[in-house]
Design a protein around this motif. Structure first.
Motif, PDB file in Angstrom:
ATOM      1  N   TRP A   1       0.861  -1.192   0.000  1.00 47.35           N
ATOM      2  CA  TRP A   1       0.000   0.000   0.000  1.00 47.35           C
ATOM      3  C   TRP A   1       0.894   1.238   0.000  1.00 47.35           C
ATOM      4  CZ3 TRP A   1      -4.864  -0.541  -1.210  1.00 47.35           C
ATOM      5  CH2 TRP A   1      -5.758   0.516  -1.015  1.00 47.35           C
ATOM      6  N   TYR A   2       1.215   1.714  -1.197  1.00 46.02           N
ATOM      7  CA  TYR A   2       2.123   2.856  -1.390  1.00 46.02           C
ATOM      8  C   TYR A   2       3.520   2.573  -0.847  1.00 46.02           C
ATOM      9  CZ  TYR A   2      -2.251   5.159  -2.505  1.00 46.02           C
ATOM     10  OH  TYR A   2      -3.463   5.456  -3.067  1.00 46.02           O
ATOM     11  N   SER A   3       3.911   1.330  -0.784  1.00 47.85           N
ATOM     12  CA  SER A   3       5.206   0.991  -0.189  1.00 47.85           C
ATOM     13  C   SER A   3       6.334   0.897  -1.213  1.00 47.85           C
ATOM     14  CB  SER A   3       5.102  -0.325   0.589  1.00 47.85           C
ATOM     15  OG  SER A   3       4.737  -1.391  -0.252  1.00 47.85           O
ATOM     16  N   VAL A   4       6.029   0.909  -2.518  1.00 47.00           N
ATOM     17  CA  VAL A   4       7.097   0.882  -3.525  1.00 47.00           C
ATOM     18  C   VAL A   4       7.297   2.252  -4.165  1.00 47.00           C
ATOM     19  CG1 VAL A   4       6.726  -1.564  -4.003  1.00 47.00           C
ATOM     20  CG2 VAL A   4       5.577   0.143  -5.426  1.00 47.00           C
ATOM     21  N   ILE A   5       6.652   3.271  -3.640  1.00 48.69           N
ATOM     22  CA  ILE A   5       6.646   4.571  -4.326  1.00 48.69           C
ATOM     23  C   ILE A   5       8.002   5.261  -4.310  1.00 48.69           C
ATOM     24  CG2 ILE A   5       4.189   4.924  -3.909  1.00 48.69           C
ATOM     25  CD1 ILE A   5       4.999   6.929  -1.680  1.00 48.69           C
TER      26      ILE A   5
ATOM     27  N   PHE B   1       0.915   6.074  -6.629  1.00 44.94           N
ATOM     28  CA  PHE B   1       0.519   7.320  -7.266  1.00 44.94           C
ATOM     29  C   PHE B   1       0.615   7.144  -8.778  1.00 44.94           C
ATOM     30  CE2 PHE B   1       2.226   8.601  -3.114  1.00 44.94           C
ATOM     31  CZ  PHE B   1       1.127   9.286  -2.613  1.00 44.94           C
ATOM     32  N   GLU B   2      -0.453   7.479  -9.487  1.00 44.51           N
ATOM     33  CA  GLU B   2      -0.538   7.222 -10.921  1.00 44.51           C
ATOM     34  C   GLU B   2      -0.083   8.454 -11.701  1.00 44.51           C
ATOM     35  OE1 GLU B   2      -1.720   6.245 -14.813  1.00 44.51           O
ATOM     36  OE2 GLU B   2      -2.787   7.839 -13.764  1.00 44.51           O
ATOM     37  N   SER B   3       0.605   8.229 -12.819  1.00 43.07           N
ATOM     38  CA  SER B   3       1.207   9.328 -13.576  1.00 43.07           C
ATOM     39  C   SER B   3       0.329   9.844 -14.707  1.00 43.07           C
ATOM     40  CB  SER B   3       2.571   8.906 -14.124  1.00 43.07           C
ATOM     41  OG  SER B   3       2.425   7.845 -15.047  1.00 43.07           O
ATOM     42  N   GLU B   4      -0.918   9.353 -14.768  1.00 42.41           N
ATOM     43  CA  GLU B   4      -1.902   9.834 -15.750  1.00 42.41           C
ATOM     44  C   GLU B   4      -1.373   9.721 -17.176  1.00 42.41           C
ATOM     45  OE1 GLU B   4      -4.035  13.378 -14.630  1.00 42.41           O
ATOM     46  OE2 GLU B   4      -3.375  13.164 -12.553  1.00 42.41           O
ATOM     47  N   GLY B   5      -0.790   8.556 -17.474  1.00 48.98           N
ATOM     48  CA  GLY B   5      -0.343   8.276 -18.832  1.00 48.98           C
ATOM     49  C   GLY B   5       1.062   8.730 -19.140  1.00 48.98           C
ATOM     50  N   GLU B   6       1.650   9.530 -18.268  1.00 49.81           N
ATOM     51  CA  GLU B   6       3.020   9.981 -18.481  1.00 49.81           C
ATOM     52  C   GLU B   6       4.009   8.897 -18.047  1.00 49.81           C
ATOM     53  OE1 GLU B   6       3.820  12.830 -19.957  1.00 49.81           O
ATOM     54  OE2 GLU B   6       1.670  13.179 -20.234  1.00 49.81           O
ATOM     55  N   PRO B   7       5.272   8.986 -18.485  1.00 54.83           N
ATOM     56  CA  PRO B   7       6.281   8.020 -18.019  1.00 54.83           C
ATOM     57  C   PRO B   7       6.501   8.135 -16.514  1.00 54.83           C
ATOM     58  CG  PRO B   7       7.051   9.258 -19.947  1.00 54.83           C
ATOM     59  CD  PRO B   7       5.799   9.939 -19.458  1.00 54.83           C
ATOM     60  N   LEU B   8       7.293   7.215 -15.977  1.00 54.69           N
ATOM     61  CA  LEU B   8       7.682   7.257 -14.571  1.00 54.69           C
ATOM     62  C   LEU B   8       8.175   8.661 -14.227  1.00 54.69           C
ATOM     63  CD1 LEU B   8       8.235   5.518 -11.994  1.00 54.69           C
ATOM     64  CD2 LEU B   8      10.539   5.171 -12.910  1.00 54.69           C
ATOM     65  N   THR B   9       7.585   9.249 -13.180  1.00 50.74           N
ATOM     66  CA  THR B   9       7.831  10.656 -12.873  1.00 50.74           C
ATOM     67  C   THR B   9       8.160  10.813 -11.403  1.00 50.74           C
ATOM     68  OG1 THR B   9       6.215  11.278 -14.562  1.00 50.74           O
ATOM     69  CG2 THR B   9       6.835  12.974 -12.973  1.00 50.74           C
ATOM     70  N   ALA B  10       9.290  11.448 -11.100  1.00 49.52           N
ATOM     71  CA  ALA B  10       9.664  11.729  -9.710  1.00 49.52           C
ATOM     72  C   ALA B  10       8.898  12.942  -9.201  1.00 49.52           C
ATOM     73  CB  ALA B  10      11.164  11.976  -9.609  1.00 49.52           C
TER      74      ALA B  10
ATOM     75  N   THR C   1      12.079  11.602  -1.876  1.00 48.42           N
ATOM     76  CA  THR C   1      11.689  11.517  -3.283  1.00 48.42           C
ATOM     77  C   THR C   1      10.863  10.268  -3.572  1.00 48.42           C
ATOM     78  OG1 THR C   1      13.681  12.722  -3.955  1.00 48.42           O
ATOM     79  CG2 THR C   1      12.549  11.441  -5.649  1.00 48.42           C
ATOM     80  N   ALA C   2       9.787  10.442  -4.333  1.00 51.79           N
ATOM     81  CA  ALA C   2       8.913   9.332  -4.704  1.00 51.79           C
ATOM     82  C   ALA C   2       8.628   9.404  -6.204  1.00 51.79           C
ATOM     83  CB  ALA C   2       7.617   9.382  -3.902  1.00 51.79           C
ATOM     84  N   TYR C   3       7.933   8.376  -6.694  1.00 48.31           N
ATOM     85  CA  TYR C   3       7.687   8.256  -8.128  1.00 48.31           C
ATOM     86  C   TYR C   3       6.216   7.978  -8.395  1.00 48.31           C
ATOM     87  CZ  TYR C   3      12.752   7.738  -8.274  1.00 48.31           C
ATOM     88  OH  TYR C   3      14.094   7.940  -8.114  1.00 48.31           O
ATOM     89  N   ARG C   4       5.719   8.575  -9.472  1.00 49.17           N
ATOM     90  CA  ARG C   4       4.384   8.279  -9.991  1.00 49.17           C
ATOM     91  C   ARG C   4       4.541   7.323 -11.174  1.00 49.17           C
ATOM     92  NH1 ARG C   4       2.413  13.879 -11.763  1.00 49.17           N
ATOM     93  NH2 ARG C   4       0.463  12.761 -12.193  1.00 49.17           N
ATOM     94  N   TRP C   5       3.664   6.305 -11.215  1.00 49.97           N
ATOM     95  CA  TRP C   5       3.772   5.254 -12.218  1.00 49.97           C
ATOM     96  C   TRP C   5       2.576   5.271 -13.161  1.00 49.97           C
ATOM     97  CZ3 TRP C   5       7.233   1.337 -13.324  1.00 49.97           C
ATOM     98  CH2 TRP C   5       8.327   1.214 -12.471  1.00 49.97           C
ATOM     99  N   PRO C   6       2.789   5.046 -14.467  1.00 47.97           N
ATOM    100  CA  PRO C   6       1.652   4.739 -15.345  1.00 47.97           C
ATOM    101  C   PRO C   6       1.090   3.382 -14.952  1.00 47.97           C
ATOM    102  CG  PRO C   6       3.723   4.444 -16.524  1.00 47.97           C
ATOM    103  CD  PRO C   6       4.081   5.015 -15.176  1.00 47.97           C
ATOM    104  N   VAL C   7      -0.210   3.273 -14.856  1.00 52.99           N
ATOM    105  CA  VAL C   7      -0.797   2.030 -14.363  1.00 52.99           C
ATOM    106  C   VAL C   7      -0.457   0.857 -15.277  1.00 52.99           C
ATOM    107  CG1 VAL C   7      -3.042   2.419 -15.474  1.00 52.99           C
ATOM    108  CG2 VAL C   7      -2.892   0.982 -13.419  1.00 52.99           C
ATOM    109  N   ASP C   8      -0.417   1.097 -16.597  1.00 53.23           N
ATOM    110  CA  ASP C   8      -0.051   0.012 -17.508  1.00 53.23           C
ATOM    111  C   ASP C   8       1.397  -0.430 -17.282  1.00 53.23           C
ATOM    112  OD1 ASP C   8      -2.535  -0.090 -18.710  1.00 53.23           O
ATOM    113  OD2 ASP C   8      -1.975   1.240 -20.360  1.00 53.23           O
TER     114      ASP C   8
END
Length: 225
Positions: free
Chosen positions: A131-135, A164-173, A180-187
């Protein structure tokens, strides 16, 4: 019952990469503040609870093994899963977080441990909660975590990932409150999990709530075998 992990500080330190040590130190320093944040109150009405309820139902029918919340922090999700009827315990890299979790939920088991080297037997769990542990992890480390999650899950066991989802964008810090954390595209996150030996069961995206900045992604996955 599978024994829960028990790492000494030296064992955990030897198994963690530099970024994990940085993350653990940051959460140790921020633990008291983090534990009081409203977003950690999983008992508040939320569609997130529906995801956890679906996971709990799947975990109960997966097999007799326990469920582990990996990266449990001060333990609210672990406690919520216990209310849903699961035999659950929590693991976190931060000793301070684990101390808080044990004080708040003395009826539950919490241990210090690293998600990339779990002191658990192969196939010993019926469910894993991340639960948000790999962010805070870069992509290569997320791959390693997912491989470890797959190792400790029994075939047919279930994994739930929240991030945290990146809304279609690539992996985003981004500038997380702690480090520092990262937003991921769900796909992209789903593809990594599939590469690690999981099959997607379902996904849920939700827009940011009050006081939140980013859309949230949730994946339910089943371990192959």
């Amino acid at each position: 019952m599978t024994d829960t992990p028990s790492h000494s500080s030296s064992q955990t330190s030897s198994q963690t990469s530099s970024h994990l040590k940085t993350t653990a130190a940051a959460y140790d320093a921020f633990a008291d503040v983090y534990a009081e944040l409203d977003r950690d109150d999983i008992d508040a009405p939320s569609v997130d609870r529906a995801v956890l309820a679906a996971f709990a139902e799947l975990a109960r029918i997966s097999g007799p093994g326990p469920v582990a919340e990996l990266g449990c922090g001060p333990g609210p999700v672990t406690a919520h899963l216990r209310k849903l009827g699961l035999d659950v315990f929590g693991i976190d890299l931060s000793p301070v977080m684990i101390d808080i979790a044990r004080k708040r939920h003395p009826e539950l088991r919490f241990e210090v441990g690293s998600m990339d080297a779990l002191d658990l037997a192969d196939g010993s769990l019926s469910g894993v909660v991340s639960w948000y542990s790999v962010i805070h992890a870069p992509a290569d480390d997320v791959r390693r975590y997912l491989a470890e999650f797959r190792r400790v899950l029994a075939p047919g066991g279930h994994l739930v990932l929240a991030f945290f989802e990146s809304e279609g964008e690539p992996l985003t810090a981004f500038d997380h409150k702690v480090t520092t954390a990262y937003r991921w595209p769900v796909d992209g996150m789903a593809a990594l999990a599939c590469d690690a030996g999981f099959t997607e069961v379902g996904r849920m995206l939700r827009d940011p709530g009050e006081g939140e900045r980013f859309r949230r992604g949730h994946l339910l996955m089943r371990a192959g075998g």
